[in-house]
Design a protein around this motif. Structure first.
Motif, mmCIF file in Angstrom:
data_model
loop_
_atom_site.group_PDB
_atom_site.id
_atom_site.type_symbol
_atom_site.label_atom_id
_atom_site.label_comp_id
_atom_site.label_asym_id
_atom_site.label_seq_id
_atom_site.Cartn_x
_atom_site.Cartn_y
_atom_site.Cartn_z
ATOM 1 N N SER A 128 -14.184 9.394 13.069
ATOM 2 C CA SER A 128 -13.211 9.014 14.345
ATOM 3 C C SER A 128 -14.102 7.854 14.996
ATOM 4 N N LEU A 129 -15.299 7.698 15.151
ATOM 5 C CA LEU A 129 -15.850 6.730 16.125
ATOM 6 C C LEU A 129 -15.566 5.310 15.198
ATOM 7 N N ILE A 130 -15.755 5.495 14.021
ATOM 8 C CA ILE A 130 -15.666 4.132 13.150
ATOM 9 C C ILE A 130 -14.201 3.829 13.112
ATOM 10 N N ASN A 131 -13.360 4.432 13.249
ATOM 11 C CA ASN A 131 -11.666 4.362 13.066
ATOM 12 C C ASN A 131 -11.060 4.212 14.317
ATOM 13 N N ALA A 293 -7.497 11.890 -8.838
ATOM 14 C CA ALA A 293 -8.759 10.985 -9.002
ATOM 15 C C ALA A 293 -8.179 9.670 -9.426
ATOM 16 N N GLY A 294 -7.387 9.490 -10.023
ATOM 17 C CA GLY A 294 -6.920 8.156 -10.801
ATOM 18 C C GLY A 294 -6.597 7.241 -9.873
ATOM 19 N N VAL A 295 -7.142 6.038 -9.659
ATOM 20 C CA VAL A 295 -6.875 5.008 -8.568
ATOM 21 C C VAL A 295 -7.273 3.600 -9.311
ATOM 22 N N ALA A 296 -6.388 2.842 -9.209
ATOM 23 C CA ALA A 296 -6.638 1.517 -9.763
ATOM 24 C C ALA A 296 -7.522 0.547 -8.907
ATOM 25 N N ILE A 297 -8.929 0.339 -9.343
ATOM 26 C CA ILE A 297 -9.799 -0.142 -8.607
ATOM 27 C C ILE A 297 -9.697 -1.496 -8.577
ATOM 28 N N GLY A 298 -9.292 -2.149 -9.410
ATOM 29 C CA GLY A 298 -9.259 -3.631 -9.521
ATOM 30 C C GLY A 298 -10.398 -4.533 -9.694
ATOM 31 N N GLY A 299 -11.418 -4.045 -10.418
ATOM 32 C CA GLY A 299 -12.780 -4.703 -10.486
ATOM 33 C C GLY A 299 -13.592 -4.772 -9.208
ATOM 34 N N TRP A 300 -14.423 -5.490 -9.508
ATOM 35 C CA TRP A 300 -15.675 -5.269 -8.215
ATOM 36 C C TRP A 300 -14.890 -5.982 -6.915
ATOM 37 N N GLN A 301 -13.931 -6.902 -6.986
ATOM 38 C CA GLN A 301 -13.228 -7.488 -5.851
ATOM 39 C C GLN A 301 -12.377 -6.520 -5.139
ATOM 40 N N GLY A 302 -11.725 -5.782 -5.912
ATOM 41 C CA GLY A 302 -10.925 -4.543 -5.512
ATOM 42 C C GLY A 302 -11.792 -3.456 -4.808
ATOM 43 N N PHE A 303 -12.816 -3.294 -5.606
ATOM 44 C CA PHE A 303 -13.857 -2.242 -5.046
ATOM 45 C C PHE A 303 -14.382 -2.644 -3.656
ATOM 46 N N SER A 304 -14.749 -3.996 -3.310
ATOM 47 C CA SER A 304 -15.384 -4.513 -2.214
ATOM 48 C C SER A 304 -14.251 -4.403 -1.040
ATOM 49 N N SER A 305 -12.936 -4.886 -1.579
ATOM 50 C CA SER A 305 -11.818 -4.811 -0.487
ATOM 51 C C SER A 305 -11.528 -3.314 0.037
ATOM 52 N N ALA A 306 -11.600 -2.339 -0.984
ATOM 53 C CA ALA A 306 -11.277 -1.109 -0.683
ATOM 54 C C ALA A 306 -12.421 -0.624 0.411
ATOM 55 N N GLY A 308 -14.102 -2.316 2.343
ATOM 56 C CA GLY A 308 -13.753 -3.091 3.669
ATOM 57 C C GLY A 308 -12.787 -2.520 4.758
ATOM 58 N N ASP A 309 -12.135 -1.560 4.229
ATOM 59 C CA ASP A 309 -11.301 -0.929 5.033
ATOM 60 C C ASP A 309 -11.947 0.092 5.858
ATOM 61 N N SER A 310 -11.790 0.219 7.153
ATOM 62 C CA SER A 310 -12.659 1.134 7.982
ATOM 63 C C SER A 310 -12.357 2.442 7.494
ATOM 64 N N VAL A 311 -11.138 2.835 7.114
ATOM 65 C CA VAL A 311 -11.041 4.173 6.377
ATOM 66 C C VAL A 311 -12.279 4.579 5.379
ATOM 67 N N ALA A 312 -12.301 3.610 4.457
ATOM 68 C CA ALA A 312 -13.199 3.841 3.385
ATOM 69 C C ALA A 312 -14.808 3.971 4.060
ATOM 70 N N LEU A 313 -14.853 2.999 5.058
ATOM 71 C CA LEU A 313 -16.481 3.148 5.340
ATOM 72 C C LEU A 313 -16.691 4.223 6.286
ATOM 73 N N GLY A 314 -15.665 4.880 7.042
ATOM 74 C CA GLY A 314 -15.683 5.867 7.701
ATOM 75 C C GLY A 314 -16.190 6.967 6.682
ATOM 76 N N ASN A 380 -4.891 5.932 1.250
ATOM 77 C CA ASN A 380 -5.042 6.890 0.418
ATOM 78 C C ASN A 380 -5.924 6.376 -0.769
ATOM 79 N N ASP A 381 -5.543 5.339 -1.300
ATOM 80 C CA ASP A 381 -6.210 4.629 -2.593
ATOM 81 C C ASP A 381 -7.664 4.385 -1.997
ATOM 82 N N HIS A 382 -7.578 3.562 -0.816
ATOM 83 C CA HIS A 382 -9.018 3.442 -0.414
ATOM 84 C C HIS A 382 -10.015 4.589 -0.052
ATOM 85 N N ALA A 383 -9.172 5.554 0.195
ATOM 86 C CA ALA A 383 -10.007 7.021 0.580
ATOM 87 C C ALA A 383 -10.510 7.463 -0.691
ATOM 88 N N LYS A 384 -9.639 7.482 -1.514
ATOM 89 C CA LYS A 384 -10.313 8.012 -3.030
ATOM 90 C C LYS A 384 -11.409 7.219 -3.191
#
Length: 417
Positions: A128-131, A293-306, A308-314, A380-384
């Motif tokens: 909650s603090l991060i988001n 659990a199936g989520v299209a990550i999109g390689g390293w760039q997609g992983f880094s982007s995901a 970068g979302d505050s939801v994922a970081l939190g 949701n994808d970033h959270a996964k």
């Protein structure tokens, strides 16, 4: 004359009968963890392959009937239907622990209950603090990192340890049972969708009849199963997540035999648990993991982007750091404010290893993510991705620490021969 009560020793051995029962559960959950891992890897590989469209088409394929909103996609049948079996088994285990297990005694319950509460509160606060400044939608996912996946956690323990004290495994299992109770309450209270109370009231009729039959110790599946399915369908139609029906049905099942003599055989709750746990760990949870659990990550760039979302970081920080701080801190606080202390031969670094291991969040975390954001949301994808990443990181950190402790206990065992 003043008498002094002996200090409570936490992580001490349970009774022999309790040890045998828990050992059987641990073996099944460990196998379930391996199946869960296989299903997750299969889903990720397919979702990120050239044939990924087939995976997502399969997950969204619908079948069923319109009555009671039961025309669902395969993914929804897995999360709403199969996971109800998982929560039914969790409810049976929970009720048994509080009625006939170690949790019926306050002195044995206080530590795992406190640890579970700390392990829910700290991650929720960190997320909650991060988001805090990310909007209400992001904040809606505050409960995602609060759950511990016992199957994965026990699978990690099984791989890395043969000499760790059994009490540590027992503590992890008990903590996860209480953790499940809190998760169930969170799902029921904070994540209803389009609440329709009339269906919830109607669900009381088959639930009441189911309760009356099991209280009479009637086990006939042709009587109980239709009532259970109808209860599930009505709870599903009410807007409360259908998995809650599994818990309500489990809580209706009596734990103790009518004659109150355990030597004459297990009670009805334990009988149902033996029947349904293989179905839960071997089918329900792995199939849910495959479709969730199936989520299209999109390689390293997609992983880094995901990430970068505050939801994922939190989620990552809450699971890896929050669970460790919450579980370890609550356990340590109990020992400093009560007469409790670690059992002989154990060290606080063992507790720290377990606290880090509790950061493996998967099954319930994925479920809450879908409830919080919806299956088609980018959050949701970033959270996964965050749940999977945090679980792997927590597992690796715990494995490094607990493997070192395992070597310590192995040397101690060799010297004592």
């Amino acid at each position: 004359m003043i008498t002094h009560r002996p200090a409570l020793r936490i992580f001490r051995r349970s009774s022999s009968s309790e040890q045998l029962r828990i050992s059987a559960i641990l073996r099944k959950e460990t196998v379930g963890g391996a199946l869960l891992l296989a299903a997750t890897i299969a889903a990720l590989l397919w979702a990120n392959s050239p044939w990924s469209a087939g995976y997502f088409s399969l997950r969204e394929a619908s079948f069923g009937i319109d009555f009671l909103h039961l025309n669902l996609s395969l993914g929804s049948w897995a999360s709403d239907g199969l996971l109800a079996v998982f929560f039914f088994v969790a409810g049976l285990e929970l009720k048994r622990e509080f009625v006939a297990g170690d949790l019926r005694r306050f002195d044995r319950a206080i530590v795992p209950v406190a640890a579970a509460i700390g392990g829910v509160a700290a991650p929720a606060i960190i997320y909650s603090l991060i988001n805090l400044n990310s909007g209400s939608e992001a904040l809606h996912g505050w409960a995602i990192p609060t759950a511990t996946d016992i199957a994965f956690a026990l699978a990690v323990l099984a791989v890395i340890s043969t000499h760790l004290p059994t009490a540590l495994r027992t503590f992890l299992l008990t903590l996860a049972v209480v953790d499940d109770l809190i998760a169930i309450a969170i799902i029921a209270v904070f994540y209803p969708h389009g609440l329709q109370p009339q269906y919830l009231l109607l669900a009381l009729l088959p639930l009441g009849l189911f309760s009356w039959l099991v209280q009479k110790r009637i086990r006939s599946w042709y009587l109980l199963l239709p009532l259970a399915v109808l209860t599930w369908a009505l709870v599903h139609a009410s807007g409360v997540h259908a998995t809650v029906a599994g818990v309500l049905l489990a809580f209706a099942v009596p734990v103790l035999r009518k004659d109150r003599k355990p030597e004459n055989g297990p009670g009805l709750a334990e009988h149902f648990e033996h029947r349904f746990r293989p179905l839960s760990t071997g089918l329900a949870v792995p199939v849910f993991a495959f479709f969730s659990a199936g989520v299209a990550i999109g390689g390293w760039q997609g992983f880094s982007s995901a990430l970068g979302d505050s939801v994922a970081l939190g989620i990552v920080l809450a699971l890896v750091l929050g669970k460790m701080v919450g579980v370890f801190g609550a356990t340590f606080l109990v020992t400093k404010t009560t007469r409790a202390s670690l059992d002989d031969g154990l060290a606080w670094i063992d507790v720290l290893g377990l606290a880090i291991l509790a950061g493996i969040g998967f099954t319930v975390s994925l479920l809450i993510s879908e409830l919080a954001f919806g299956s088609d949301s980018a959050h949701n994808d970033h959270a996964k991705i965050a749940i999977l990443s945090a679980s792997v990181l927590a597992g690796l950190l715990a494995a490094i620490l607990l493997r070192a402790r395992n070597r310590h206990y192995r040397r101690a065992a060799e010297l004592s021969r």
